[in-house]
Write an enzyme that holds these catalytic residues in place. Structure first.
Site, PDB file in Angstrom:
ATOM      1  N   ARG A 153       0.831  -1.217   0.000  1.00 47.02           N
ATOM      2  CA  ARG A 153       0.000   0.000   0.000  1.00 47.02           C
ATOM      3  C   ARG A 153       0.860   1.259   0.000  1.00 47.02           C
ATOM      4  NH1 ARG A 153      -5.172   0.438   2.197  1.00 47.02           N
ATOM      5  NH2 ARG A 153      -4.846  -1.513   3.335  1.00 47.02           N
TER       6      ARG A 153
ATOM      7  N   CYS B 146      12.725 -16.710  -4.536  1.00 52.03           N
ATOM      8  CA  CYS B 146      13.099 -15.940  -3.346  1.00 52.03           C
ATOM      9  C   CYS B 146      14.604 -15.793  -3.165  1.00 52.03           C
ATOM     10  CB  CYS B 146      12.478 -16.577  -2.105  1.00 52.03           C
ATOM     11  SG  CYS B 146      10.676 -16.600  -2.145  1.00 52.03           S
TER      12      CYS B 146
ATOM     13  N   CYS C 174       4.331 -15.872   9.375  1.00 52.61           N
ATOM     14  CA  CYS C 174       4.519 -15.873   7.925  1.00 52.61           C
ATOM     15  C   CYS C 174       5.047 -14.508   7.497  1.00 52.61           C
ATOM     16  CB  CYS C 174       3.200 -16.147   7.213  1.00 52.61           C
ATOM     17  SG  CYS C 174       2.326 -17.638   7.768  1.00 52.61           S
ATOM     18  N   CYS C 175       6.078 -14.488   6.665  1.00 53.33           N
ATOM     19  CA  CYS C 175       6.634 -13.198   6.257  1.00 53.33           C
ATOM     20  C   CYS C 175       5.635 -12.450   5.387  1.00 53.33           C
ATOM     21  CB  CYS C 175       7.959 -13.394   5.513  1.00 53.33           C
ATOM     22  SG  CYS C 175       7.799 -14.124   3.878  1.00 53.33           S
TER      23      CYS C 175
END
Length: 393
Positions: A18, A81, A212-213
């Site tokens: 955001r 990742c 959780c990331c």
């Protein structure tokens, strides 16, 4: 062979989707910081490796062109990742081989809100075999995000094998936030309690939401140079890459173990190569940035990196050996759980943190008497990159 040095690093504060800026603003900012930190200009850079996962082809060019157009090779890198560390791996190879004396590795990600999803449903997924094994071991398909199914299943497998309590997983998130409180680049810096972590919504297996990331936006960069180049230009020579290894999946990945399915075996193989090449023992490591995409993977990584023997992660955590005052400070930055995980940037953000640690510039996060530092970054599908940095006197 002359040393390969990390002459400069730079990163921007990570942000939620955001609040994140476009990638062609974030990445140039991180690159400029790294160049300034190194004391070089873009015209000194002979090659560049740009890491990102979600973006159109040649986004690396678009990003770097905002700093300057010098005509150098710009190679775009995507290894899930582990993308940032893969860019670093290639930059280090270019310098070590003598192909270039000054190379830029940078990574960035402009991410969407929510869990990771498959972006190309009209073609075979690279995770077909992974999810087949996970579904068999987990007792069928689930509506949980696919990464949570894989890592949550691996955590449940570990807990069943060694009798780990659910609260021990939660302690990783508590530790992560405690470290992140001292990191101005981290997104989530407010403290957590075990009770708060456990009370957050259940995701899969032992994992709750706060284990959780989060998806975040960000960028980081590193300037990699030869020792000769650094000395000729009067650059900083404090941090060297003493050993680095990349491994990918082999037969062990698909042997039915969920721990191996999410990278434990390839992480261990990479770490073993690094320890052997550098002549360093795991017991010599005092600080490590490891891939804590989920609390379960931090636990698996303790043992994969041989920071503690197999089956002893719970004791390692409960004894405080994973934080300040213990055997090894894991993720002083707050790790992916608190700093956030903009996929292409994460590996280079780890590089930045460990470079600051070795330079004694980590502020309130500083680990005492750091002479070597270990970095661990994995990507499903798969790749593991382990890097050992040393402080050069």
């Amino acid at each position: 062979m002359s040393r390969t040095l990390v002459a400069g690093v730079g990163m921007i504060p990570f942000a939620t989707p955001r609040n994140g800026a476009p990638y062609d603003e974030m990445a140039p900012d991180a690159v400029r910081r790294a160049l300034a930190d190194a004391g070089v200009e873009l015209r000194d850079v002979q090659q560049a490796y740009a890491g990102y996962v979600y973006g159109d082809s040649t986004s690396g060019q678009r990003a770097l062109y905002q700093v300057g157009t010098t005509g150098i090779p710009i190679i775009n890198v995507n290894n899930n990742c582990s993308t940032g560390s893969t860019a670093l791996f290639l930059a280090r190879q270019a310098v070590e081989s003598g192909s270039a004396d000054c190379v830029l590795a940078f990574g960035f990600e402009q991410m969407e809100r929510g869990a990771l999803t498959m972006k190309w449903p009209d073609r075979p997924s690279p995770f077909v075999d992974f999810m087949k094994i996970a579904n068999e071991r987990n007792g069928g398909a689930s509506d949980a995000p696919f990464a949570a199914q894989l890592f949550g299943g691996a955590g449940a497998e570990y807990a069943e094998k060694y009798g780990m309590a659910p609260e021990t997983f939660a302690q990783i998130s508590v530790k992560s936030r405690k470290h992140a409180a001292n990191n101005p680049f981290a997104v989530f810096r407010d403290p957590l309690t075990v009770e708060e972590v456990m009370a957050s919504p259940q995701i899969f297996g032992p994992l709750t939401r706060l284990q959780c990331c989060p998806p975040t936006c960000g960028a980081a960069a590193a300037v990699i140079v030869s020792e000769e180049f650094a000395r000729k230009r009067g650059l900083r020579t404090t941090v060297a890459i003493s050993a680095q290894a990349m491994t990918t999946d082999n037969d062990a990945t698909f042997d039915g173990s969920l721990a191996n399915l999410v990278g434990a075996d390839m992480s261990r193989r990479a770490a073993d190569q690094v320890y052997e090449k550098a002549g360093v023992a795991p017991s010599d490591i005092r600080v490590v940035e490891l891939h804590d995409c989920f609390t379960a993977n931090e636990i698996l990584s303790y043992e994969a990196l041989r920071l503690t023997p197999d089956g002893t992660a719970e004791k390692f955590i409960r004894d405080g050996d994973n934080t300040y005052g213990g055997a090894v400070v894991t993720n002083p930055s707050g790790g992916l759980l608190s700093k956030g995980h903009p996929l292409g940037a994460s590996g280079l953000a780890q590089c930045a943190e460990l470079s600051w640690q070795l330079r004694g510039e980590a502020g309130d996060r500083q680990v005492d008497d750091v002479t070597v530092a270990l970095q661990h970054n994995i990507g499903l599908g798969g790749a593991a990159v382990v890097t050992l940095y040393e402080k050069v006197s």
